[in-house]
Design an enzyme around this catalytic site. Structure first.
Site, PDB file in Angstrom:
ATOM      1  N   GLY A  14      -7.010   4.927  -7.472  1.00  0.00           N
ATOM      2  CA  GLY A  14      -8.731   4.384  -7.672  1.00  0.00           C
ATOM      3  C   GLY A  14      -8.897   3.510  -8.616  1.00  0.00           C
ATOM      4  O   GLY A  14      -9.900   3.596  -9.393  1.00  0.00           O
ATOM      5  N   ASN A  16      -9.313   0.635  -8.434  1.00  0.00           N
ATOM      6  CA  ASN A  16     -10.584  -0.412  -7.898  1.00  0.00           C
ATOM      7  C   ASN A  16     -11.961   0.286  -8.081  1.00  0.00           C
ATOM      8  O   ASN A  16     -12.637  -0.070  -8.495  1.00  0.00           O
ATOM      9  CB  ASN A  16     -10.403  -1.120  -6.590  1.00  0.00           C
ATOM     10  CG  ASN A  16      -9.529  -2.051  -6.643  1.00  0.00           C
ATOM     11  OD1 ASN A  16      -9.720  -3.159  -6.745  1.00  0.00           O
ATOM     12  ND2 ASN A  16      -8.284  -1.912  -6.099  1.00  0.00           N
ATOM     13  N   ARG A  66     -10.100  12.725  15.208  1.00  0.00           N
ATOM     14  CA  ARG A  66     -10.695  11.443  14.239  1.00  0.00           C
ATOM     15  C   ARG A  66     -12.194  11.609  14.320  1.00  0.00           C
ATOM     16  O   ARG A  66     -12.897  11.321  13.286  1.00  0.00           O
ATOM     17  CB  ARG A  66     -10.187  10.256  15.158  1.00  0.00           C
ATOM     18  CG  ARG A  66      -8.971   9.646  14.313  1.00  0.00           C
ATOM     19  CD  ARG A  66      -8.793   8.275  15.213  1.00  0.00           C
ATOM     20  NE  ARG A  66      -9.042   7.341  14.056  1.00  0.00           N
ATOM     21  CZ  ARG A  66      -8.932   6.093  14.887  1.00  0.00           C
ATOM     22  NH1 ARG A  66      -8.703   5.712  16.011  1.00  0.00           N
ATOM     23  NH2 ARG A  66      -9.120   4.807  13.837  1.00  0.00           N
ATOM     24  N   MET A  91      -6.644   5.082   3.086  1.00  0.00           N
ATOM     25  CA  MET A  91      -5.515   4.655   4.072  1.00  0.00           C
ATOM     26  C   MET A  91      -5.760   4.916   5.408  1.00  0.00           C
ATOM     27  O   MET A  91      -4.742   4.990   6.342  1.00  0.00           O
ATOM     28  CB  MET A  91      -4.276   5.413   3.450  1.00  0.00           C
ATOM     29  CG  MET A  91      -4.051   5.006   1.828  1.00  0.00           C
ATOM     30  SD  MET A  91      -3.327   3.431   1.815  1.00  0.00           S
ATOM     31  CE  MET A  91      -1.645   3.388   2.479  1.00  0.00           C
ATOM     32  N   ILE A  93      -7.531   3.848   9.256  1.00  0.00           N
ATOM     33  CA  ILE A  93      -7.989   3.113   9.927  1.00  0.00           C
ATOM     34  C   ILE A  93      -9.531   3.756  10.492  1.00  0.00           C
ATOM     35  O   ILE A  93      -9.414   4.652  11.200  1.00  0.00           O
ATOM     36  CB  ILE A  93      -7.442   2.316  11.081  1.00  0.00           C
ATOM     37  CG1 ILE A  93      -6.323   1.359  10.481  1.00  0.00           C
ATOM     38  CG2 ILE A  93      -8.161   1.433  11.902  1.00  0.00           C
ATOM     39  CD1 ILE A  93      -5.286   1.084  11.051  1.00  0.00           C
ATOM     40  N   HIS A 110      -8.435  -6.222   0.230  1.00  0.00           N
ATOM     41  CA  HIS A 110      -7.067  -6.534   0.697  1.00  0.00           C
ATOM     42  C   HIS A 110      -5.989  -7.115  -0.169  1.00  0.00           C
ATOM     43  O   HIS A 110      -6.654  -8.385  -0.721  1.00  0.00           O
ATOM     44  CB  HIS A 110      -7.111  -7.326   2.148  1.00  0.00           C
ATOM     45  CG  HIS A 110      -5.681  -7.244   2.742  1.00  0.00           C
ATOM     46  ND1 HIS A 110      -5.156  -6.030   3.438  1.00  0.00           N
ATOM     47  CD2 HIS A 110      -4.646  -8.162   2.859  1.00  0.00           C
ATOM     48  CE1 HIS A 110      -4.093  -6.405   3.892  1.00  0.00           C
ATOM     49  NE2 HIS A 110      -3.717  -7.518   3.513  1.00  0.00           N
ATOM     50  N   ASP A 151      -8.984  -5.716   9.113  1.00  0.00           N
ATOM     51  CA  ASP A 151      -8.550  -6.887   8.158  1.00  0.00           C
ATOM     52  C   ASP A 151      -9.224  -8.048   8.643  1.00  0.00           C
ATOM     53  O   ASP A 151      -8.967  -9.159   8.012  1.00  0.00           O
ATOM     54  CB  ASP A 151      -7.224  -6.979   7.771  1.00  0.00           C
ATOM     55  CG  ASP A 151      -6.748  -5.740   6.913  1.00  0.00           C
ATOM     56  OD1 ASP A 151      -7.462  -5.199   6.000  1.00  0.00           O
ATOM     57  OD2 ASP A 151      -5.501  -5.392   6.816  1.00  0.00           O
TER      58      ASP A 151
HETATM   59  C1  GRF Z   1      -5.523  -2.140  -3.587  1.00  0.00           C
HETATM   60  O1  GRF Z   1      -4.328  -3.058  -3.893  1.00  0.00           O
HETATM   61  C2  GRF Z   1      -6.213  -2.591  -2.471  1.00  0.00           C
HETATM   62  O2  GRF Z   1      -6.308  -3.967  -2.262  1.00  0.00           O
HETATM   63  C3  GRF Z   1      -5.750  -1.990  -1.348  1.00  0.00           C
HETATM   64  O3  GRF Z   1      -5.235  -0.580  -1.702  1.00  0.00           O
HETATM   65  C4  GRF Z   1      -4.972  -0.489  -3.272  1.00  0.00           C
HETATM   66  C5  GRF Z   1      -5.901   0.276  -3.735  1.00  0.00           C
HETATM   67  O4  GRF Z   1      -5.537   0.516  -5.149  1.00  0.00           O
HETATM   68  N1  GRF Z   1      -6.681  -1.943  -0.291  1.00  0.00           N
HETATM   69  P1  GRF Z   1      -6.132   1.522  -6.122  1.00  0.00           P
HETATM   70  O5  GRF Z   1      -6.335   2.875  -5.326  1.00  0.00           O
HETATM   71  O6  GRF Z   1      -7.627   1.021  -6.200  1.00  0.00           O
HETATM   72  O7  GRF Z   1      -5.496   1.448  -7.510  1.00  0.00           O
END
Ligand code: GRF
Length: 212
Positions: A14, A16, A66, A91, A93, A110, A151
């Site tokens: 997390g 991001n 799902r 993780m 889809i 991505h 994507d």
């Molecule tokens: C990032 O590299 C993002 O591009 C990908 O998953 C990763 C997540 O990283 N979709 P974090 O959990 O935010 O550190």
């Protein structure tokens, strides 16, 4: 425009999510994260949310179809009045049903320059490995709207990162990560201020209100 409510789906560390929460706190984004949902109770993203006084919920796919799993996610997003769904290292889809429900209101990041090195199976270190094996001199990251094509949705922002001679998947990921942390909040901020206009595959970035 009122502040937007953001719902984040995350499966991992997390970082991001953290960058997005921090940008909301600094008011760089005219919005706030109202709920973080994970498919795994171990995800450190949940802990980050709790530390920020944000609702954190695990919705496990175990023992559910799902459709059942996504219905629960959808119910929680609706309950919190989420305007924008942000996938931050989620993780799984998603099915077209949930994607359609949030068409133009769901983003993903991505860790490569799409449309290269994307699609099913291209996640985490597989992406950086593939970039290095191909011999690319440049990689980077992409923020895009989510469509049913994995994507493959309209691109909002991209930024290149140079590949170095002695890069490994880890070292490349380590240089791309900080760029993600700047780019994702920027894309969300543009959305929150109504400056993203989807025209087919293109996303136009409108000038700032009052700007030229
Ligand atoms: C990032 O590299 C993002 O591009 C990908 O998953 C990763 C997540 O990283 N979709 P974090 O959990 O935010 O550190």
């Amino acid at each position: 425009m009122p502040k937007i409510k953001i719902g984040v789906l995350a499966s991992g560390g997390g970082t991001n999510l953290q960058a997005i929460m921090d940008a909301c706190d600094r008011e760089d984004i005219d919005g706030s994260v109202v709920v973080v949902i994970s498919d795994s109770s171990d995800a450190y993203a949940l802990e980050r949310a709790r530390k920020g006084d944000i609702r954190a919920e695990t919705i496990s796919p175990k023992g559910r179809t799902r459709d059942e799993h996504e219905k629960l996610i959808s119910n929680l997003l609706s309950e919190e009045g989420v305007d924008l769904v942000v996938l931050a290292g989620y993780m799984r889809i998603l099915t077209p049903w949930l994607i359609d429900k949030y068409a133009g209101r769901m983003m993903n990041i991505h860790p490569a320059l799409l449309p290269s090195f994307g699609g099913e199976g291209m996640f985490g270190e597989h992406v950086h490995e593939a970039v290095l094996n191909y011999g690319c001199k440049v990689s980077g990251c992409t923020v895009h709207f989510v469509s049913a094509d994995v994507d493959g949705g309209p691109i909002i922002l991209q930024e290149p990162v140079q590949v170095l001679e002695d890069d490994t998947p880890d070292s490349l990921a380590d240089r791309i990560h900080p760029v993600e942390h700047r780019l994702y909040p920027m894309a969300i901020s543009l959305y929150a201020s109504g400056r993203l206009k989807i025209e087919g595959r293109r996303v136009r970035i409108l000038p700032e209100r009052g700007g030229t």
